[in-house]
Design an enzyme around this catalytic site. Structure first.
Site, mmCIF file in Angstrom:
data_model
loop_
_atom_site.group_PDB
_atom_site.id
_atom_site.type_symbol
_atom_site.label_atom_id
_atom_site.label_comp_id
_atom_site.label_asym_id
_atom_site.label_seq_id
_atom_site.Cartn_x
_atom_site.Cartn_y
_atom_site.Cartn_z
ATOM 1 N N ASP A 1 -14.189 -44.966 -8.948
ATOM 2 C CA ASP A 1 -12.725 -45.090 -8.987
ATOM 3 C C ASP A 1 -12.085 -45.103 -7.586
ATOM 4 O O ASP A 1 -11.039 -45.730 -7.385
ATOM 5 C CB ASP A 1 -12.109 -43.932 -9.785
ATOM 6 C CG ASP A 1 -12.137 -44.170 -11.293
ATOM 7 O OD1 ASP A 1 -12.254 -45.326 -11.723
ATOM 8 O OD2 ASP A 1 -12.034 -43.177 -12.036
ATOM 9 N N GLU B 1 -16.047 -41.438 -17.525
ATOM 10 C CA GLU B 1 -14.904 -42.030 -18.238
ATOM 11 C C GLU B 1 -15.304 -43.383 -18.833
ATOM 12 O O GLU B 1 -16.058 -44.160 -18.232
ATOM 13 C CB GLU B 1 -13.688 -42.170 -17.306
ATOM 14 C CG GLU B 1 -12.420 -42.442 -18.104
ATOM 15 C CD GLU B 1 -11.120 -42.222 -17.323
ATOM 16 O OE1 GLU B 1 -11.145 -42.047 -16.102
ATOM 17 O OE2 GLU B 1 -10.049 -42.234 -17.982
ATOM 18 N N HIS C 1 -19.646 -42.119 -13.188
ATOM 19 C CA HIS C 1 -18.444 -41.499 -13.770
ATOM 20 C C HIS C 1 -18.498 -41.670 -15.284
ATOM 21 O O HIS C 1 -18.749 -42.772 -15.785
ATOM 22 C CB HIS C 1 -17.221 -42.223 -13.183
ATOM 23 C CG HIS C 1 -15.893 -41.722 -13.610
ATOM 24 N ND1 HIS C 1 -15.675 -40.461 -14.116
ATOM 25 C CD2 HIS C 1 -14.666 -42.329 -13.594
ATOM 26 C CE1 HIS C 1 -14.384 -40.324 -14.396
ATOM 27 N NE2 HIS C 1 -13.758 -41.436 -14.095
ATOM 28 N N ASP D 1 -14.199 -46.301 -19.344
ATOM 29 C CA ASP D 1 -14.072 -47.639 -18.748
ATOM 30 C C ASP D 1 -15.326 -47.982 -17.933
ATOM 31 O O ASP D 1 -15.557 -49.153 -17.627
ATOM 32 C CB ASP D 1 -12.790 -47.782 -17.905
ATOM 33 C CG ASP D 1 -12.524 -46.640 -16.963
ATOM 34 O OD1 ASP D 1 -13.077 -45.542 -17.147
ATOM 35 O OD2 ASP D 1 -11.732 -46.835 -16.016
ATOM 36 N N HIS E 1 -3.735 -46.247 -20.036
ATOM 37 C CA HIS E 1 -3.135 -44.971 -20.438
ATOM 38 C C HIS E 1 -1.768 -44.698 -19.789
ATOM 39 O O HIS E 1 -1.540 -43.711 -19.116
ATOM 40 C CB HIS E 1 -4.093 -43.766 -20.371
ATOM 41 C CG HIS E 1 -4.912 -43.616 -19.112
ATOM 42 N ND1 HIS E 1 -4.355 -43.482 -17.887
ATOM 43 C CD2 HIS E 1 -6.243 -43.530 -18.922
ATOM 44 C CE1 HIS E 1 -5.313 -43.331 -16.992
ATOM 45 N NE2 HIS E 1 -6.462 -43.355 -17.585
ATOM 46 N N HIS F 1 -13.128 -50.758 -9.955
ATOM 47 C CA HIS F 1 -12.013 -51.599 -10.430
ATOM 48 C C HIS F 1 -11.583 -52.531 -9.299
ATOM 49 O O HIS F 1 -11.423 -52.094 -8.158
ATOM 50 C CB HIS F 1 -10.777 -50.760 -10.778
ATOM 51 C CG HIS F 1 -10.969 -49.818 -11.933
ATOM 52 N ND1 HIS F 1 -11.065 -50.229 -13.231
ATOM 53 C CD2 HIS F 1 -11.069 -48.475 -11.955
ATOM 54 C CE1 HIS F 1 -11.214 -49.173 -14.021
ATOM 55 N NE2 HIS F 1 -11.234 -48.098 -13.270
ATOM 56 N N HIS G 1 -12.621 -39.250 -9.953
ATOM 57 C CA HIS G 1 -11.374 -38.876 -10.589
ATOM 58 C C HIS G 1 -11.530 -37.777 -11.645
ATOM 59 O O HIS G 1 -10.554 -37.189 -12.097
ATOM 60 C CB HIS G 1 -10.799 -40.191 -11.163
ATOM 61 C CG HIS G 1 -9.917 -40.184 -12.312
ATOM 62 N ND1 HIS G 1 -10.106 -40.920 -13.439
ATOM 63 C CD2 HIS G 1 -8.763 -39.508 -12.504
ATOM 64 C CE1 HIS G 1 -9.131 -40.736 -14.283
ATOM 65 N NE2 HIS G 1 -8.303 -39.888 -13.738
ATOM 66 N N TYR H 1 -2.678 -47.567 -7.570
ATOM 67 C CA TYR H 1 -3.813 -46.884 -8.204
ATOM 68 C C TYR H 1 -3.902 -45.440 -7.684
ATOM 69 O O TYR H 1 -4.076 -44.491 -8.456
ATOM 70 C CB TYR H 1 -5.102 -47.655 -7.871
ATOM 71 C CG TYR H 1 -6.292 -47.183 -8.655
ATOM 72 C CD1 TYR H 1 -6.591 -47.738 -9.893
ATOM 73 C CD2 TYR H 1 -7.114 -46.182 -8.171
ATOM 74 C CE1 TYR H 1 -7.673 -47.303 -10.624
ATOM 75 C CE2 TYR H 1 -8.189 -45.741 -8.888
ATOM 76 C CZ TYR H 1 -8.472 -46.307 -10.118
ATOM 77 O OH TYR H 1 -9.541 -45.862 -10.842
HETATM 78 FE FE1 FEO Z 1 -11.671 -42.529 -14.078
HETATM 79 FE FE2 FEO Z 1 -11.846 -45.968 -13.902
HETATM 80 O O1 FEO Z 1 -12.128 -44.254 -14.643
#
Ligand code: FEO
Length: 395
Positions: A163, A80, A78, A82, A24, A222, A144, A191
């Site tokens: 995250d 989100e 989380h 991903d 993004h 990640h 996040h 990040y």
């Molecule tokens: Fe807030 Fe890696 O997603």
């Protein structure tokens, strides 16, 4: 396909996104991973999943270890996508599995994937026993998204931090002792600067909540898993969350049409370097805004310049400032500057935005008509010196 074990019966089963270059709007020049983890005990637990297009890779990794139908719980730290994006697909293989999440996660997961999910919301500090192990969940809202939580295995001292402490790195290696600290630190900083920065107050609370835990390993969602540099990355997070910068570092961010604003930028650089500062130059027509944000993380002084075009700033500078406004790094000192032919509105517009995010602008904005003369450049060098001398030692 190589099996990766964190500790006995705890596996990494994520996906590697080698080709990802845009997350993004964030330039992910090293790709990324979405880390999922499998814990085998009396109950089998999958911690987080992967982006939907990497589901087959995650499934293959799980199938190397168990039959996916044996999964009893999926922890969704989380919402989100991903990390939650493969929950519907994995549930087709283990339809009886319960999805453990925070209360806000429950709401978010239902919005994303419908009412049919078998969800178990947990409170912050709540634990569940899965056999020889206990999983404890700690809510970390806004690190996040509002739903975020982390999961800690008490017996193995592993923190699944989602995250937090992540980095966008695609690598054949999984652990921080296999890569250079400088590379992982740089990607962790990038990040933080581009994803976590606006939530620094919440990061401070999360660090406090986690400070009582004995941690052997931090397994983020990640990038690389921390098992060697845990103290160092916690220390870096503490600094970033407290807006601690280097008083010796300055960053000049600008764009230029016919070179005059570039000349102002270089005169400012000369002035600050004469006063002993290390100055980084970023021309926005060449540098990506997500890399500029990484530079800002350590820089006490940030100077922003644009010539005036059509009664305003250049679009490259406008894009950067829009991004900066959202991320809102605090405690910086700067100057706005730019050349103009007539009008000359750009430095004033820049100044308004920098003031709006709370930066200190102790030196009058710099405007130069058309092309700077030698005496203009001398005045600008002095302004650079004045800027760096405007803060007291240790401020
Ligand atoms: Fe807030 Fe890696 O997603």
């Amino acid at each position: 396909m190589k099996k990766t074990s964190l500790k006995k019966d705890i596996y990494w089963v994520g996906g590697i996104d080698w080709d990802l270059r845009n997350f993004h709007g964030y330039l992910t020049q090293r790709g990324s991973t979405y880390n999922a983890y499998l814990i085998i005990d009396e109950k089998t637990v999958l911690v987080d999943t992967v982006k939907d297009y990497l589901f087959d890779e995650m499934l293959a990794r799980i199938e190397q270890i168990i039959d996916p139908s044996e999964i009893d719980h999926i922890v969704s730290n989380h919402v989100e996508m991903d990390h939650s994006g493969s929950i519907p697909s994995i549930l087709e293989h283990c339809p009886g599995a319960e999805v453990i999440t925070s209360k806000r996660g429950e709401k978010g997961l239902r919005k994303h994937y419908g009412e049919g999910l078998n969800l178990k919301p947990v409170e912050s500090g709540e634990s569940i026993n899965i056999g020889k192990r206990t999983l404890t969940f700690v809510h970390t809202p806004m690190v996040h998204w509002p739903d975020n939580m982390v999961t800690y295995i008490n017996e193995d001292r592993i923190l699944f931090s989602n995250d937090a402490f992540g980095q966008h790195i695609a690598s054949a290696e999984r652990f921080d002792d296999k890569l250079e600290w400088g590379i992982i630190r740089e990607e962790a900083a990038k990040y933080y600067a581009n994803i976590v920065l606006p939530y620094s107050a919440q990061v401070q609370k999360a660090l406090e909540a986690l400070s009582g835990l004995d941690i052997d390993m931090i397994a983020p969602s990640h990038g690389i898993i921390w098992r060697k540099n845990i103290e160092s990355i916690l220390e870096e997070y503490g600094k970033w969350a407290n807006s601690e910068t280097s008083p010796d570092k300055a960053l000049i961010v600008y764009d230029t049409m016919w070179g005059s604003t570039g000349k102002i930028a270089r005169a400012l650089m000369d002035g600050m370097e004469e006063d002993g500062k290390s100055v980084t130059m970023r021309n926005l027509s060449e540098s990506h805004i997500s890399d500029v944000m990484t530079d800002i993380l350590d820089s006490r002084f940030v100077l922003v310049g644009s010539p005036t075009l059509n009664n305003g700033m250049l679009p490259t500078v406008g894009k950067f400032l829009t991004y900066l406004k959202g991320l809102r790094p605090a405690k910086r000192t700067g100057i706005s500057f730019g050349s103009y032919g007539w009008g000359g509105q750009a430095p004033g517009e820049i100044e308004d935005i920098l003031k709006d995010i709370g930066w200190d602008l102790p030196v009058e904005k710099i405007r130069v008509n058309y092309i700077p003369e030698p005496e203009d450049l001398e005045r600008i060098r002095e302004a650079g010196k004045e800027l760096v001398n405007s803060i007291e030692e240790g401020q």
